[in-house]
Scaffold this motif. Structure first.
Motif, PDB file in Angstrom:
ATOM      1  N   ALA A 123       0.832  -1.210   0.000  1.00 19.50           N
ATOM      2  CA  ALA A 123       0.000   0.000   0.000  1.00 19.50           C
ATOM      3  C   ALA A 123       0.864   1.258   0.000  1.00 19.50           C
ATOM      4  O   ALA A 123       0.500   2.273  -0.605  1.00 19.50           O
ATOM      5  CB  ALA A 123      -0.926  -0.009   1.212  1.00 19.50           C
ATOM      6  N   CYS A 124       2.019   1.213   0.682  1.00 24.49           N
ATOM      7  CA  CYS A 124       2.936   2.364   0.684  1.00 24.49           C
ATOM      8  C   CYS A 124       3.461   2.656  -0.717  1.00 24.49           C
ATOM      9  O   CYS A 124       3.685   3.809  -1.084  1.00 24.49           O
ATOM     10  CB  CYS A 124       4.125   2.094   1.605  1.00 24.49           C
ATOM     11  SG  CYS A 124       3.729   2.036   3.347  1.00 24.49           S
ATOM     12  N   ALA A 125       3.686   1.598  -1.493  1.00 26.12           N
ATOM     13  CA  ALA A 125       4.261   1.760  -2.832  1.00 26.12           C
ATOM     14  C   ALA A 125       3.211   2.051  -3.889  1.00 26.12           C
ATOM     15  O   ALA A 125       3.542   2.529  -4.981  1.00 26.12           O
ATOM     16  CB  ALA A 125       5.026   0.492  -3.211  1.00 26.12           C
ATOM     17  N   GLU A 126       1.958   1.784  -3.560  1.00 24.45           N
ATOM     18  CA  GLU A 126       0.884   1.912  -4.549  1.00 24.45           C
ATOM     19  C   GLU A 126       0.787   3.333  -5.089  1.00 24.45           C
ATOM     20  O   GLU A 126       0.788   4.306  -4.348  1.00 24.45           O
ATOM     21  CB  GLU A 126      -0.450   1.501  -3.916  1.00 24.45           C
ATOM     22  CG  GLU A 126      -1.585   1.369  -4.904  1.00 24.45           C
ATOM     23  CD  GLU A 126      -2.848   0.832  -4.255  1.00 24.45           C
ATOM     24  OE1 GLU A 126      -3.900   0.841  -4.915  1.00 24.45           O
ATOM     25  OE2 GLU A 126      -2.786   0.414  -3.079  1.00 24.45           O
ATOM     26  N   GLY A 127       0.694   3.442  -6.396  1.00 28.44           N
ATOM     27  CA  GLY A 127       0.522   4.739  -7.045  1.00 28.44           C
ATOM     28  C   GLY A 127       1.806   5.512  -7.268  1.00 28.44           C
ATOM     29  O   GLY A 127       1.772   6.626  -7.818  1.00 28.44           O
ATOM     30  N   THR A 128       2.952   4.949  -6.881  1.00 26.22           N
ATOM     31  CA  THR A 128       4.222   5.643  -7.069  1.00 26.22           C
ATOM     32  C   THR A 128       4.606   5.656  -8.547  1.00 26.22           C
ATOM     33  O   THR A 128       4.634   4.606  -9.200  1.00 26.22           O
ATOM     34  CB  THR A 128       5.351   4.956  -6.275  1.00 26.22           C
ATOM     35  OG1 THR A 128       4.970   4.883  -4.906  1.00 26.22           O
ATOM     36  CG2 THR A 128       6.655   5.733  -6.408  1.00 26.22           C
TER      37      THR A 128
END
Length: 311
Positions: A123-128
């Motif tokens: 979730a932290c990496a999502e959309g990066t």
């Protein structure tokens, strides 16, 4: 809840903060450590614990697969490029290339694994944003040492070809003059061409300096050697200086063109670096936990009810 100003010191968290910063790989990660504060929000605490637990699993089970190189902080450079006409240095371009590759590798780490694994970190990496076209352009511009390739532009390739040819001609002429001077005895047998003020010169004893026609550019600290640019290579050396100036101007043009290319994406690029800092921070927490034999506390529904009553 309001805490006294010395609360961190009283509970020893200032020491923990320092230990976390020591385990960070980057200034962005250390900044994330500095920004972290106590939270009374149950969901946020659970999320942070899950992130740390998952990173501990990665470090214990897949540490070789987790990227730990090139956590550079390029945010200041990216902010500077907002101004039209500004450009990065070659070294900054190299750091940008390598750190964007690290951000890409972080995100792809999760893409290559089952979706049920590392849910919180995913979730932290999502959309990066990953900027594949920027990386492609950087790969086309830079050699493995981080310098602009000869073919970074047709003009740069031509300038460097001309420079190579002129420098080769100077070297051949200079060595011919040097060998003749050595055979006549006014230059030491072990003497070799040197560079003074960007120009190729020959070291000569002061007592023989009038034997060699040319321009004296320098002398040694002891005064026992003078450095003469032979008259035969003066014009060629001038041409080298001109070509070097042309090379500098073309490199600035290439770097400015690249800055213009990424300018619309500067804010998104800076956000990608923030994500890099967050992962650096989470990794530091996981390392601290592993180094100290820490475990993740279990917070069940009963704890949650008590928690919500307390806050």
């Amino acid at each position: 809840m309001i805490y006294p100003s010395n609360f961190e010191h009283k509970v020893g968290f200032d020491t923990v903060r320092t230990l976390l910063q020591e385990r960070c790989l980057s200034a962005i990660g250390r900044e994330e450590v500095e920004l972290t504060v106590f939270s009374p929000v149950y969901e946020e605490v659970v999320r942070r614990l899950a992130e740390t637990r998952e990173m501990m699993d990665i470090l214990m089970e897949e540490s070789d697969a987790w990227p730990v190189s090139y956590y550079f902080d390029l945010r200041e450079m990216l902010s500077r490029l907002r101004v039209e006409g500004t450009f990065p240095q070659e070294s900054e371009l190299f750091d940008l290339q390598r750190s964007l590759s690290t951000i890409r590798d972080l995100v792809q780490f999760f893409a290559r694994r089952d979706e049920t694994r590392y849910v919180a970190l995913r979730a932290c990496a999502e959309g990066t944003a990953l900027f594949p076209e920027v990386l492609k352009r950087l790969d086309a511009l830079l050699n493995p040492h981080g310098l602009l390739k000869d073919n970074a532009s047709p003009a740069l390739a031509q300038i460097r070809r001309d420079l190579f040819q002129v420098q080769g001609s100077i070297s051949r002429t200079l060595h011919s003059i040097l060998r003749k001077a050595q055979s006549e005895g006014f230059v030491e047998k072990d003497a070799a061409p040197s560079v003074r003020d960007g120009r190729l010169v020959i070291p000569v004893s002061p007592s023989f300096k009038r034997k060699l026609r040319g321009i004296v550019h320098d002398e040694s600290a002891t005064g026992k050697t003078v450095y003469i640019e032979p008259a035969e290579v003066v014009e060629a050396n001038n041409r080298v200086r001109e070509l070097q100036s042309d090379e500098r101007r073309e490199k600035i043009r290439i770097l400015t063109e690249f800055a213009n290319y990424i300018r619309p994406d500067l804010e998104e690029l800076k956000e990608a670096y923030r994500v890099l800092g967050i992962f650096d921070f989470i990794r530091a927490k996981a390392l601290f936990a592993l180094d100290n034999g820490a475990i993740v506390p279990r917070i069940d529904n009963d704890c949650r009810v008590e928690w919500e009553r307390a806050v």
